[in-house]
Design an enzyme around this catalytic site. Structure first.
Site, PDB file in Angstrom:
ATOM      1  N   LEU A   3      20.040  97.659  13.071  1.00 17.20           N
ATOM      2  CA  LEU A   3      19.380  96.497  13.692  1.00 17.20           C
ATOM      3  C   LEU A   3      19.642  95.198  12.924  1.00 17.20           C
ATOM      4  CD1 LEU A   3      16.008  98.201  14.752  1.00 17.20           C
ATOM      5  CD2 LEU A   3      18.063  97.823  16.125  1.00 17.20           C
ATOM      6  N   TYR A  26      37.827  90.074   8.060  1.00 12.62           N
ATOM      7  CA  TYR A  26      37.390  90.900   9.198  1.00 12.62           C
ATOM      8  C   TYR A  26      38.586  91.665   9.779  1.00 12.62           C
ATOM      9  CZ  TYR A  26      35.842  91.860  14.022  1.00 12.62           C
ATOM     10  OH  TYR A  26      35.552  92.445  15.239  1.00 12.62           O
ATOM     11  N   ASN A  48      37.123  88.807  22.481  1.00  9.01           N
ATOM     12  CA  ASN A  48      36.292  87.805  23.177  1.00  9.01           C
ATOM     13  C   ASN A  48      35.491  88.395  24.328  1.00  9.01           C
ATOM     14  OD1 ASN A  48      39.230  86.492  22.476  1.00  9.01           O
ATOM     15  ND2 ASN A  48      37.478  85.337  21.694  1.00  9.01           N
ATOM     16  N   VAL A  86      30.709  82.199  23.795  1.00 11.95           N
ATOM     17  CA  VAL A  86      30.035  82.142  25.112  1.00 11.95           C
ATOM     18  C   VAL A  86      28.522  82.145  24.912  1.00 11.95           C
ATOM     19  CG1 VAL A  86      29.734  83.277  27.339  1.00 11.95           C
ATOM     20  CG2 VAL A  86      31.977  83.323  26.232  1.00 11.95           C
TER      21      VAL A  86
HETATM   22  N1  LIG Z   1      32.386  91.266  21.021  1.00 10.52           N
HETATM   23  C1  LIG Z   1      33.693  91.119  20.856  1.00 10.52           C
HETATM   24  O1  LIG Z   1      34.296  90.203  21.433  1.00 10.52           O
HETATM   25  C2  LIG Z   1      34.480  92.065  19.993  1.00 10.52           C
HETATM   26  C3  LIG Z   1      35.868  91.862  19.912  1.00 10.52           C
HETATM   27  C4  LIG Z   1      36.625  92.734  19.125  1.00 10.52           C
HETATM   28  C5  LIG Z   1      36.007  93.784  18.479  1.00 10.52           C
HETATM   29  N2  LIG Z   1      34.664  93.939  18.577  1.00 10.52           N
HETATM   30  C6  LIG Z   1      34.053  95.048  17.847  1.00 10.52           C
HETATM   31  O2  LIG Z   1      33.229  95.779  18.748  1.00 10.52           O
HETATM   32  C7  LIG Z   1      32.108  96.315  18.025  1.00 10.52           C
HETATM   33  C8  LIG Z   1      30.822  95.891  18.699  1.00 10.52           C
HETATM   34  O3  LIG Z   1      30.755  94.471  18.697  1.00 10.52           O
HETATM   35  P1  LIG Z   1      29.585  93.677  19.413  1.00 10.52           P
HETATM   36  O4  LIG Z   1      30.157  92.425  19.914  1.00 10.52           O
HETATM   37  O5  LIG Z   1      28.863  94.580  20.320  1.00 10.52           O
HETATM   38  O6  LIG Z   1      28.676  93.305  18.155  1.00 10.52           O
HETATM   39  P2  LIG Z   1      27.104  93.446  17.975  1.00 10.52           P
HETATM   40  O7  LIG Z   1      26.765  92.703  16.724  1.00 10.52           O
HETATM   41  O8  LIG Z   1      26.384  93.086  19.214  1.00 10.52           O
HETATM   42  O9  LIG Z   1      26.926  95.000  17.727  1.00 10.52           O
HETATM   43  C9  LIG Z   1      27.182  95.604  16.473  1.00 10.52           C
HETATM   44  C10 LIG Z   1      25.985  96.454  16.123  1.00 10.52           C
HETATM   45  O10 LIG Z   1      26.261  97.131  14.905  1.00 10.52           O
HETATM   46  C11 LIG Z   1      25.075  97.140  14.118  1.00 10.52           C
HETATM   47  N3  LIG Z   1      25.488  97.287  12.724  1.00 10.52           N
HETATM   48  C12 LIG Z   1      26.225  96.423  11.984  1.00 10.52           C
HETATM   49  N4  LIG Z   1      26.430  96.959  10.756  1.00 10.52           N
HETATM   50  C13 LIG Z   1      25.810  98.172  10.753  1.00 10.52           C
HETATM   51  C14 LIG Z   1      25.678  99.198   9.780  1.00 10.52           C
HETATM   52  N5  LIG Z   1      26.208  99.088   8.557  1.00 10.52           N
HETATM   53  N6  LIG Z   1      24.980 100.305  10.109  1.00 10.52           N
HETATM   54  C15 LIG Z   1      24.420 100.446  11.333  1.00 10.52           C
HETATM   55  N7  LIG Z   1      24.517  99.506  12.300  1.00 10.52           N
HETATM   56  C16 LIG Z   1      25.204  98.382  11.999  1.00 10.52           C
HETATM   57  C17 LIG Z   1      24.384  95.827  14.421  1.00 10.52           C
HETATM   58  O11 LIG Z   1      22.982  95.863  14.180  1.00 10.52           O
HETATM   59  C18 LIG Z   1      24.699  95.645  15.911  1.00 10.52           C
HETATM   60  O12 LIG Z   1      23.671  96.161  16.727  1.00 10.52           O
HETATM   61  C19 LIG Z   1      32.263  95.826  16.593  1.00 10.52           C
HETATM   62  O13 LIG Z   1      32.905  96.829  15.853  1.00 10.52           O
HETATM   63  C20 LIG Z   1      33.160  94.630  16.714  1.00 10.52           C
HETATM   64  O14 LIG Z   1      33.877  94.397  15.523  1.00 10.52           O
HETATM   65  C21 LIG Z   1      33.888  93.107  19.317  1.00 10.52           C
END
Ligand SMILES: NC(=O)c1ccc[n+]([C@@H]2O[C@H](COP(=O)([O-])OP(=O)(O)OC[C@H]3O[C@@H](n4cnc5c(N)ncnc54)[C@H](O)[C@@H]3O)[C@@H](O)[C@H]2O)c1
Length: 332
Positions: free
Chosen positions: A33, A140, A170, A186
């Site tokens: 969280l 990252y 994105n 966004v």
């Molecule tokens: N949103 C994007 O555009 C995007 C693009 C490329 C990659 N990603 C990858 O997709 C995944 C999800 O991204 P998102 O946009 O949903 O992000 P988000 O922040 O909404 O979700 C990530 C979740 O991981 C949890 N978290 C973080 N570190 C943690 C840990 N050590 N232990 C337990 N929980 C942990 C956070 O509380 C969060 O709920 C990530 O790995 C992100 O790098 C997202």
């Protein structure tokens, strides 16, 4: 079928959990969280508020997952320059811990969300393809590439689990955190629009991205563990419509019905144009990619959700700033 989803309280993780439940999986979700919300976790998920860096063996061995979907990460790419130690500890060591627990629990398949940040600056001028060389230019992206390599090496050395690596970009849509100052342009524009603030743009807004509505991304990720052609493969996943950040500001203002006001910030050192080719994903996940949603329509769906939900308080920086030089004033 049983699945474990890390990052289940986050944006993409909660949608993937929904899609897995719809496919008949039992789902155990883990999230600390730090960036997600308990309300995002689908009601049918068995939820454990745990860090990916915590001891996981008892939980994983008791659940005996067929597949593990590892989505938890701290994903603020620009900020990662300023918190490299935290970035590697959370994103690389967290992945190593989840992967090792999956191996010891004999999970059959491991799905990981990497990012197009692994590619770095475009070299050939075109869209990134999966076979392109990777030269990530921020902690990252370096962490994501290290995780990809660890997952492949573990498979090659131990013979399992099989894996699917996704490189999204994105992604936006309902349930995205709109109160994170450091990422999700966004979401940032939506929150500013709702609160009557100008939209912050680094530089002149000519940088382009292809914004990706959540549904095809979540569906392809959820399908990966049972799709034979996805075994031990890497996929770019996301939208195909290049849009500048300035154009995005116009679109968000129009969708929200607010005046388009811009706060111009000093340009930051970032990739100017980042786009990915999705021909491989379209071949392997035709149904998922058939759900693709055009930008205006996606923004309207997201606006409908954010208008009705309370705006969360700002998400704090997850760690003390380690390298304050060149930190954008807005992030101080
Ligand atoms: N949103 C994007 O555009 C995007 C693009 C490329 C990659 N990603 C990858 O997709 C995944 C999800 O991204 P998102 O946009 O949903 O992000 P988000 O922040 O909404 O979700 C990530 C979740 O991981 C949890 N978290 C973080 N570190 C943690 C840990 N050590 N232990 C337990 N929980 C942990 C956070 O509380 C969060 O709920 C990530 O790995 C992100 O790098 C997202």
């Amino acid at each position: 079928m049983r699945a474990i989803v890390t990052g289940v309280a986050g944006f993409i993780g909660s949608h993937v959990a929904d899609r897995l439940l719809a496919r008949g999986y039992r789902v155990l979700g883990i999230d600390d969280l730090s960036g997600g919300f308990r309300e995002n976790v689908p009601a049918a998920v068995d939820f454990e508020p745990l860090s990916c860096n915590a001891p996981l063996d008892d939980l994983f061995k008791a659940y005996r997952p067929d597949a593990v979907f590892h989505l938890a990460a701290y994903a603020a790419e620009g900020l990662s320059h300023h918190i490299p130690h935290f970035n590697y500890q959370n994103n690389v060591l967290g992945t190593v811990n989840v992967l090792a627990a999956s191996q010891r629990a004999a999970a059959g398949h491991f799905v990981f969300t990497s990012s197009i940040a692994v590619y770095g600056h475009p070299t050939g001028g075109g869209a990134f393809r999966e076979a392109d060389a990777c030269h990530p230019c921020d902690p990252y992206g370096i962490a994501k590439l290290a995780c990809e390599q660890q997952i492949r090496a573990a498979h090659d050395y131990f013979g399992g689990p099989t894996y699917t690596l996704f490189r999204p970009h994105n992604v936006y849509g309902p349930r995205q955190n709109i109160a994170d100052l450091y990422r999700n342009v966004v979401g940032i524009f939506m929150r500013c629009g709702l609160q009557g603030e100008p939209f912050p743009i680094f530089g002149d807004g000519s940088q382009t991205r292809s914004f990706s509505y959540i549904t095809p991304v979540a569906e392809a990720i959820a399908a990966a563990a049972t799709e034979p052609a996805a075994k031990n493969q890497t996929f770019n996943i996301g939208g195909d419509q290049p849009t500048s950040v300035a154009e995005l500001a116009t679109a968000v203002a129009e969708v929200l019905g607010v005046e388009r006001k811009i706060a111009t910030l000093e340009p930051r050192n970032e990739v100017q144009h980042a786009h990915a080719d999705h021909e491989k994903a379209a071949r392997v996940f035709p149904e998922a990619l058939g759900e693709s949603v055009e930008l205006r329509e996606g923004l309207q769906r997201m606006a409908a959700q954010v208008r009705t939900a309370p705006i969360p308080s700002p998400t704090p920086c997850p760690a003390p700033i380690e390298l304050p030089a060149r930190l954008p004033p807005r992030w101080q």
